[in-house]
Design an enzyme around this catalytic site. Structure first.
Site, PDB file in Angstrom:
ATOM      1  N   CYS A   1     -27.474-133.540  -9.954  1.00  0.00           N
ATOM      2  CA  CYS A   1     -27.293-133.206 -11.743  1.00  0.00           C
ATOM      3  C   CYS A   1     -27.940-132.525 -12.075  1.00  0.00           C
ATOM      4  CB  CYS A   1     -28.698-134.585 -11.970  1.00  0.00           C
ATOM      5  SG  CYS A   1     -28.349-134.748 -14.038  1.00  0.00           S
TER       6      CYS A   1
ATOM      7  N   CYS B   1     -25.420-138.850 -12.675  1.00  0.00           N
ATOM      8  CA  CYS B   1     -27.113-138.612 -11.653  1.00  0.00           C
ATOM      9  C   CYS B   1     -26.656-139.737 -11.985  1.00  0.00           C
ATOM     10  CB  CYS B   1     -27.681-137.533 -13.221  1.00  0.00           C
ATOM     11  SG  CYS B   1     -29.345-138.311 -12.580  1.00  0.00           S
TER      12      CYS B   1
ATOM     13  N   ASN C   1      -6.627-106.574   2.324  1.00  0.00           N
ATOM     14  CA  ASN C   1      -6.384-106.749   1.387  1.00  0.00           C
ATOM     15  C   ASN C   1      -4.909-106.717   1.191  1.00  0.00           C
ATOM     16  OD1 ASN C   1      -7.965-108.412  -1.048  1.00  0.00           O
ATOM     17  ND2 ASN C   1      -7.123-107.092  -2.434  1.00  0.00           N
TER      18      ASN C   1
ATOM     19  N   PRO D   1      -5.789-121.968  -2.569  1.00  0.00           N
ATOM     20  CA  PRO D   1      -5.138-120.942  -3.115  1.00  0.00           C
ATOM     21  C   PRO D   1      -6.242-119.905  -3.667  1.00  0.00           C
ATOM     22  CG  PRO D   1      -4.955-123.136  -4.302  1.00  0.00           C
ATOM     23  CD  PRO D   1      -5.010-123.334  -3.274  1.00  0.00           C
ATOM     24  N   ASP D   2      -5.422-118.509  -3.531  1.00  0.00           N
ATOM     25  CA  ASP D   2      -6.944-117.781  -4.455  1.00  0.00           C
ATOM     26  C   ASP D   2      -7.028-118.143  -5.898  1.00  0.00           C
ATOM     27  OD1 ASP D   2      -4.501-115.037  -3.567  1.00  0.00           O
ATOM     28  OD2 ASP D   2      -5.116-115.993  -5.564  1.00  0.00           O
ATOM     29  N   PHE D   3      -7.608-116.959  -6.507  1.00  0.00           N
ATOM     30  CA  PHE D   3      -7.837-117.218  -8.029  1.00  0.00           C
ATOM     31  C   PHE D   3      -6.556-116.858  -9.077  1.00  0.00           C
ATOM     32  CE2 PHE D   3     -11.069-120.171  -7.999  1.00  0.00           C
ATOM     33  CZ  PHE D   3     -11.829-119.940  -6.524  1.00  0.00           C
ATOM     34  N   ARG D   4      -6.890-115.347  -8.721  1.00  0.00           N
ATOM     35  CA  ARG D   4      -5.918-114.610  -9.134  1.00  0.00           C
ATOM     36  C   ARG D   4      -4.609-113.726  -8.781  1.00  0.00           C
ATOM     37  NH1 ARG D   4     -11.250-113.898  -9.835  1.00  0.00           N
ATOM     38  NH2 ARG D   4     -12.097-114.025 -11.572  1.00  0.00           N
TER      39      ARG D   4
ATOM     40  N   HIS E   1     -21.513-117.457  -4.239  1.00  0.00           N
ATOM     41  CA  HIS E   1     -20.927-118.576  -5.708  1.00  0.00           C
ATOM     42  C   HIS E   1     -21.158-119.703  -4.988  1.00  0.00           C
ATOM     43  CE1 HIS E   1     -18.478-114.760  -7.080  1.00  0.00           C
ATOM     44  NE2 HIS E   1     -19.398-114.483  -6.641  1.00  0.00           N
TER      45      HIS E   1
ATOM     46  N   ASN F   1     -16.326-117.332  -1.218  1.00  0.00           N
ATOM     47  CA  ASN F   1     -15.895-118.631  -1.376  1.00  0.00           C
ATOM     48  C   ASN F   1     -16.972-119.820  -0.505  1.00  0.00           C
ATOM     49  OD1 ASN F   1     -13.670-117.158  -1.114  1.00  0.00           O
ATOM     50  ND2 ASN F   1     -13.447-117.033   0.930  1.00  0.00           N
ATOM     51  N   ILE F   2     -16.545-120.698  -2.016  1.00  0.00           N
ATOM     52  CA  ILE F   2     -17.228-122.195  -1.977  1.00  0.00           C
ATOM     53  C   ILE F   2     -16.550-123.145  -0.959  1.00  0.00           C
ATOM     54  CG2 ILE F   2     -17.906-121.322  -4.692  1.00  0.00           C
ATOM     55  CD1 ILE F   2     -14.857-123.475  -4.932  1.00  0.00           C
ATOM     56  N   ASP F   3     -15.373-122.504   0.144  1.00  0.00           N
ATOM     57  CA  ASP F   3     -14.726-123.770   0.900  1.00  0.00           C
ATOM     58  C   ASP F   3     -15.564-124.073   2.211  1.00  0.00           C
ATOM     59  OD1 ASP F   3     -12.327-120.744   1.266  1.00  0.00           O
ATOM     60  OD2 ASP F   3     -13.816-121.977   2.404  1.00  0.00           O
TER      61      ASP F   3
ATOM     62  N   CYS G   1     -31.276-140.790 -16.447  1.00  0.00           N
ATOM     63  CA  CYS G   1     -31.007-138.949 -17.014  1.00  0.00           C
ATOM     64  C   CYS G   1     -29.241-139.545 -17.841  1.00  0.00           C
ATOM     65  CB  CYS G   1     -31.679-138.370 -15.472  1.00  0.00           C
ATOM     66  SG  CYS G   1     -30.798-137.002 -15.916  1.00  0.00           S
TER      67      CYS G   1
HETATM   68  N1  APR Z   1      -3.869-111.295   2.895  1.00  0.00           N
HETATM   69  C1  APR Z   1      -4.502-110.096   1.958  1.00  0.00           C
HETATM   70  N2  APR Z   1      -5.149-110.889   0.848  1.00  0.00           N
HETATM   71  C2  APR Z   1      -4.840-111.800  -0.008  1.00  0.00           C
HETATM   72  C3  APR Z   1      -4.211-112.511   0.624  1.00  0.00           C
HETATM   73  C4  APR Z   1      -3.579-112.265   1.771  1.00  0.00           C
HETATM   74  N3  APR Z   1      -3.429-113.556   2.537  1.00  0.00           N
HETATM   75  N4  APR Z   1      -4.451-113.851  -0.032  1.00  0.00           N
HETATM   76  C5  APR Z   1      -4.441-112.963  -1.329  1.00  0.00           C
HETATM   77  N5  APR Z   1      -4.987-112.184  -0.727  1.00  0.00           N
HETATM   78  C6  APR Z   1      -5.526-111.328  -1.900  1.00  0.00           C
HETATM   79  C7  APR Z   1      -5.236-110.888  -3.009  1.00  0.00           C
HETATM   80  O1  APR Z   1      -4.624-110.409  -3.335  1.00  0.00           O
HETATM   81  C8  APR Z   1      -6.381-110.575  -4.296  1.00  0.00           C
HETATM   82  O2  APR Z   1      -6.704-108.849  -4.574  1.00  0.00           O
HETATM   83  O3  APR Z   1      -6.909-111.705  -2.070  1.00  0.00           O
HETATM   84  C9  APR Z   1      -7.773-111.392  -3.302  1.00  0.00           C
HETATM   85  C10 APR Z   1      -7.868-112.699  -4.011  1.00  0.00           C
HETATM   86  O4  APR Z   1      -8.796-112.076  -5.410  1.00  0.00           O
HETATM   87  P1  APR Z   1      -9.358-113.721  -6.490  1.00  0.00           P
HETATM   88  O5  APR Z   1      -8.518-114.220  -6.269  1.00  0.00           O
HETATM   89  O6  APR Z   1      -9.458-112.799  -7.532  1.00  0.00           O
HETATM   90  O7  APR Z   1     -10.571-114.196  -5.087  1.00  0.00           O
HETATM   91  P2  APR Z   1     -11.928-113.897  -4.892  1.00  0.00           P
HETATM   92  O8  APR Z   1     -12.322-112.084  -5.532  1.00  0.00           O
HETATM   93  O9  APR Z   1     -12.220-114.342  -4.522  1.00  0.00           O
HETATM   94  O10 APR Z   1     -12.522-114.097  -6.549  1.00  0.00           O
HETATM   95  C11 APR Z   1     -13.947-114.284  -6.768  1.00  0.00           C
HETATM   96  O11 APR Z   1     -13.703-115.368  -8.915  1.00  0.00           O
HETATM   97  O12 APR Z   1     -12.934-117.508 -10.208  1.00  0.00           O
HETATM   98  C12 APR Z   1     -13.935-115.964  -9.848  1.00  0.00           C
HETATM   99  O13 APR Z   1     -16.289-117.315  -8.673  1.00  0.00           O
HETATM  100  C13 APR Z   1     -14.526-117.176  -8.439  1.00  0.00           C
HETATM  101  O14 APR Z   1     -15.317-116.203  -6.500  1.00  0.00           O
HETATM  102  C14 APR Z   1     -14.390-115.906  -7.177  1.00  0.00           C
HETATM  103  C15 APR Z   1     -14.459-114.844  -7.834  1.00  0.00           C
END
Ligand code: APR
Length: 280
Positions: A146, A170, A236, A45-48, A138, A119-121, A175
């Protein structure tokens, strides 16, 4: 072309024009900036994103606010929520997407100047993009240590703990500090590599931005470092970060895998892209 040649502008703001720009040899130093949107198709999953984003689904962890799960101050007091999340995110059972493979193709063709990812994946590495062309701005789950004495922590032990969402501590008894992957938490400094490689952005002759909301700085300022006249292409779901405001911005809104497949078609790279992806 010497560096001070004004970059050619695109015929029009279409992927076909971007493909021509690349095929003409005028785009040989492509900088790529990515976020969680390029890994959602991998099942991460993405974040937002409103429904599916991590931040919308952390309610079960009753955090003060969603970002707390990646906040160092909060982590020190409550490391458990992060380790619940780490179980879902830990690399190992995810497969790179077509977007990751497209970036790998750019590197294979000697066109990738640098990839900046949030991304951290570690899917960029899994896709075969050379390490020296990746900036994990990131951090990532690749290593852990630790947070107090910085002693590295073994990966196999980390995996064991993550599997059962147990908080690793740790190895040095004296520690006893909390162990955390080298992911950049809020209130933590970005890797110095980010600042060194950021200098490269103004040498780029094409910028591709994929799958990010561009809400977290200083990463979000990268697109603004691209020279005037250098095309910036956004793949996007929605328009972000003021992209589209410059004459040479191209907006390919929608699923990023679909967008890069369209560009691959225009470049005549589609078969190679699909074959690379299947071979992973
Ligand atoms: N195709 C195109 N766009 C997509 C898809 C997809 N399949 N899936 C998601 N998106 C878009 C979403 O609409 C959103 O605009 O990708 C974007 C993801 O945004 P975020 O969820 O905010 O992720 P990101 O921009 O990587 O977040 C940045 O926030 O919490 C911190 O450290 C964390 O690295 C992360 C940083």
């Amino acid at each position: 072309i010497s560096d001070d040649t004004p970059p050619e502008t695109l015929r029009d703001r279409s992927l076909a024009a971007v493909a021509e720009h690349i095929k003409s040899g005028k785009a040989r130093r492509i900088v790529v900036m990515t976020g969680a949107g390029i890994s959602t198709a991998a099942g991460i999953p993405d974040f937002r994103s409103p429904e599916t984003g991590l931040y919308a689904n952390l309610a079960k962890l009753n955090l003060p606010q969603p970002e707390a799960v990646f906040d160092l101050v909060f982590f020190r007091q409550n490391p458990e929520p992060f380790y619940v999340l780490a179980k879902d995110l830990y690399p190992g059972n995810f497969h790179p997407t077509v977007s990751h493979v497209f970036i790998r193709l750019l590197s294979k063709k000697g066109l990738l100047l640098q990839l900046f990812t949030q991304n951290i994946d570690c899917l960029e590495r899994a896709a075969g993009i050379p390490d020296d062309l990746i900036v994990e701005a990131h951090g990532s789950f690749a290593h852990q240590r630790c947070i107090e004495c910085k002693t590295p922590y073994p990966e196999d032990l980390m995996r064991e703990h993550v599997q059962v969402a147990k908080v690793p501590r740790c190895l040095d008894e004296a520690c006893g500090g909390l162990v955390k992957p080298d992911i950049v938490f809020f209130h933590e400094a970005m890797p110095s590599l980010f600042y060194h490689r950021r200098e490269l952005v103004d040498r780029a002759d094409l910028a591709l931005i994929l799958g990010t909301s561009l809400q977290v700085h200083p990463f979000a300022s990268l697109p603004s470092l691209v020279r005037d006249g250098v095309p910036r292409v956004l793949f996007n779901m929605e328009r972000v970060g003021g992209l589209g405001s410059q004459a040479d911005d191209v907006l390919e809104l929608g699923d990023c895998d679909t967008g890069v497949r369209k560009l691959a078609d225009a470049l005549g790279w589609r078969d190679e892209l699909e074959a690379e992806w299947r071979a992973l």
